[in-house]
Write a protein that holds these residues in place. Structure first.
Motif, mmCIF file in Angstrom:
data_model
loop_
_atom_site.group_PDB
_atom_site.id
_atom_site.type_symbol
_atom_site.label_atom_id
_atom_site.label_comp_id
_atom_site.label_asym_id
_atom_site.label_seq_id
_atom_site.Cartn_x
_atom_site.Cartn_y
_atom_site.Cartn_z
ATOM 1 N N LYS A 33 98.617 -50.791 0.527
ATOM 2 C CA LYS A 33 99.201 -52.136 0.368
ATOM 3 C C LYS A 33 98.190 -52.940 -0.137
ATOM 4 O O LYS A 33 96.965 -52.695 -0.218
ATOM 5 N N LEU A 34 98.667 -53.976 -0.686
ATOM 6 C CA LEU A 34 97.654 -54.931 -1.318
ATOM 7 C C LEU A 34 97.950 -56.483 -0.469
ATOM 8 O O LEU A 34 98.778 -56.633 -0.005
ATOM 9 N N GLU A 35 96.463 -57.110 -0.485
ATOM 10 C CA GLU A 35 96.775 -57.985 0.358
ATOM 11 C C GLU A 35 96.239 -59.386 -0.523
ATOM 12 O O GLU A 35 95.148 -59.364 -1.168
ATOM 13 N N GLU B 168 99.049 -62.919 2.165
ATOM 14 C CA GLU B 168 100.280 -61.986 1.962
ATOM 15 C C GLU B 168 100.071 -60.580 2.000
ATOM 16 O O GLU B 168 99.195 -60.290 1.146
ATOM 17 N N LEU B 169 100.773 -59.739 2.781
ATOM 18 C CA LEU B 169 100.622 -58.309 2.654
ATOM 19 C C LEU B 169 101.896 -57.870 1.748
ATOM 20 O O LEU B 169 103.091 -58.133 1.996
ATOM 21 N N CYS C 186 91.972 -44.018 6.269
ATOM 22 C CA CYS C 186 93.207 -43.947 6.929
ATOM 23 C C CYS C 186 92.954 -44.611 8.199
ATOM 24 O O CYS C 186 91.978 -44.634 8.832
ATOM 25 N N VAL C 187 93.949 -45.386 8.754
ATOM 26 C CA VAL C 187 93.581 -46.234 10.034
ATOM 27 C C VAL C 187 94.384 -45.355 10.909
ATOM 28 O O VAL C 187 95.610 -44.910 10.834
ATOM 29 N N VAL C 188 93.561 -45.031 11.886
ATOM 30 C CA VAL C 188 94.112 -44.565 13.540
ATOM 31 C C VAL C 188 94.482 -45.465 14.204
ATOM 32 O O VAL C 188 93.790 -46.210 14.793
ATOM 33 N N LEU C 189 95.992 -45.502 14.352
ATOM 34 C CA LEU C 189 96.395 -46.808 15.419
ATOM 35 C C LEU C 189 96.530 -46.049 16.706
ATOM 36 O O LEU C 189 96.864 -45.013 17.322
ATOM 37 N N TYR D 216 99.619 -56.603 12.225
ATOM 38 C CA TYR D 216 100.000 -57.496 11.080
ATOM 39 C C TYR D 216 100.358 -56.409 9.973
ATOM 40 O O TYR D 216 101.196 -56.619 8.932
ATOM 41 N N TRP D 217 99.415 -55.384 9.861
ATOM 42 C CA TRP D 217 99.802 -54.382 8.656
ATOM 43 C C TRP D 217 100.615 -53.364 8.899
ATOM 44 O O TRP D 217 101.011 -52.881 7.792
ATOM 45 N N MET D 218 101.376 -53.265 9.853
ATOM 46 C CA MET D 218 102.230 -52.340 10.059
ATOM 47 C C MET D 218 103.707 -52.962 9.687
ATOM 48 O O MET D 218 103.816 -53.960 9.452
#
Length: 147
Positions: free
Chosen positions: A35-37, A43-44, A74-77, A87-89
Motif C-alpha cells: 500500500k501507498l499512503e 489516503e491509503l 509484515c504486520v501481525v494483526l 484503517y490499513w485493512m
C-alpha cells in the motif's frame, strides 16, 4: 479446529480463541498487497503489488508461520494491535468490520460455510497480483488496485 457456533456474532475479538481469530480471515489476500499512503491527504492506496510471500493462486501466505522473520515489515494483526492497524485493512476485512461493530458480508466463508466463497464473490486477489520481486518500489504507483 475448535470454534463456537457463529462465534463472530457473540464473542468480542479479544475473547476469541486462536482458531476463531484465524478463521475470521476470508482469504481475500488484500492485506498482503503493498500500500501507498499519500502524506498530504493520508489516503491509503492499495496496489496490485503483493508481498513476496503471497501466493495469488491460494491467496494465502506461502510461509505464514515464519512470515515476520522473512518479511520484517509484515504486520501481525492481533486484538491488541487492531485499533492501530484497522484503517490499513481492506474495508471488507472481517477483522476491521467486527472492530467497527459491523456484520460480516454474506459472501464470507464463515457465513457461507464454503472456503471458496470469497473467490466466487470476486473479492479476492486470486490471479490479480504482481510480485514485489518484479516491480521496483518506485514503480508501485503504476499498479493501483482498480476496484
Amino acid at each position: 479446529m475448535n470454534k463456537r457456533h457463529r462465534f463472530w456474532e457473540t464473542t468480542p475479538l479479544h475473547k476469541m480463541t486462536p482458531d476463531e481469530w484465524e478463521a475470521l480471515c476470508d482469504g481475500c489476500g488484500r492485506c498482503c498487497l503493498n500500500k501507498l499512503e499519500d502524506i498530504d491527504t493520508d489516503e491509503l492506496i492499495f496496489t496490485r503489488v503483493a508481498c513476496r510471500l503471497f501466493d495469488d493462486t491460494t491467496c494465502r501466505c506461502a510461509n505464514y508461520a515464519q512470515r515476520k522473520s522473512i518479511v520484517p515489515e509484515c504486520v501481525v494483526l492481533t486484538p491488541d494491535t487492531l485499533h492501530e492497524i484497522a484503517y490499513w485493512m481492506p474495508e471488507t476485512c472481517a477483522y476491521r468490520l467486527l472492530h467497527e461493530g459491523k456484520r460480516l458480508p454474506d459472501w464470507h466463508p464463515l457465513v457461507t460455510g464454503d472456503p471458496t466463497s470469497t473467490h466466487a464473490a470476486g473479492v479476492s486477489m486470486q490471479g490479480r497480483t504482481v510480485s514485489e520481486h518484479v516491480v521496483p518500489v518506485e514503480d508501485w504507483e503504476d499498479y493501483p488496485l482498480d476496484e
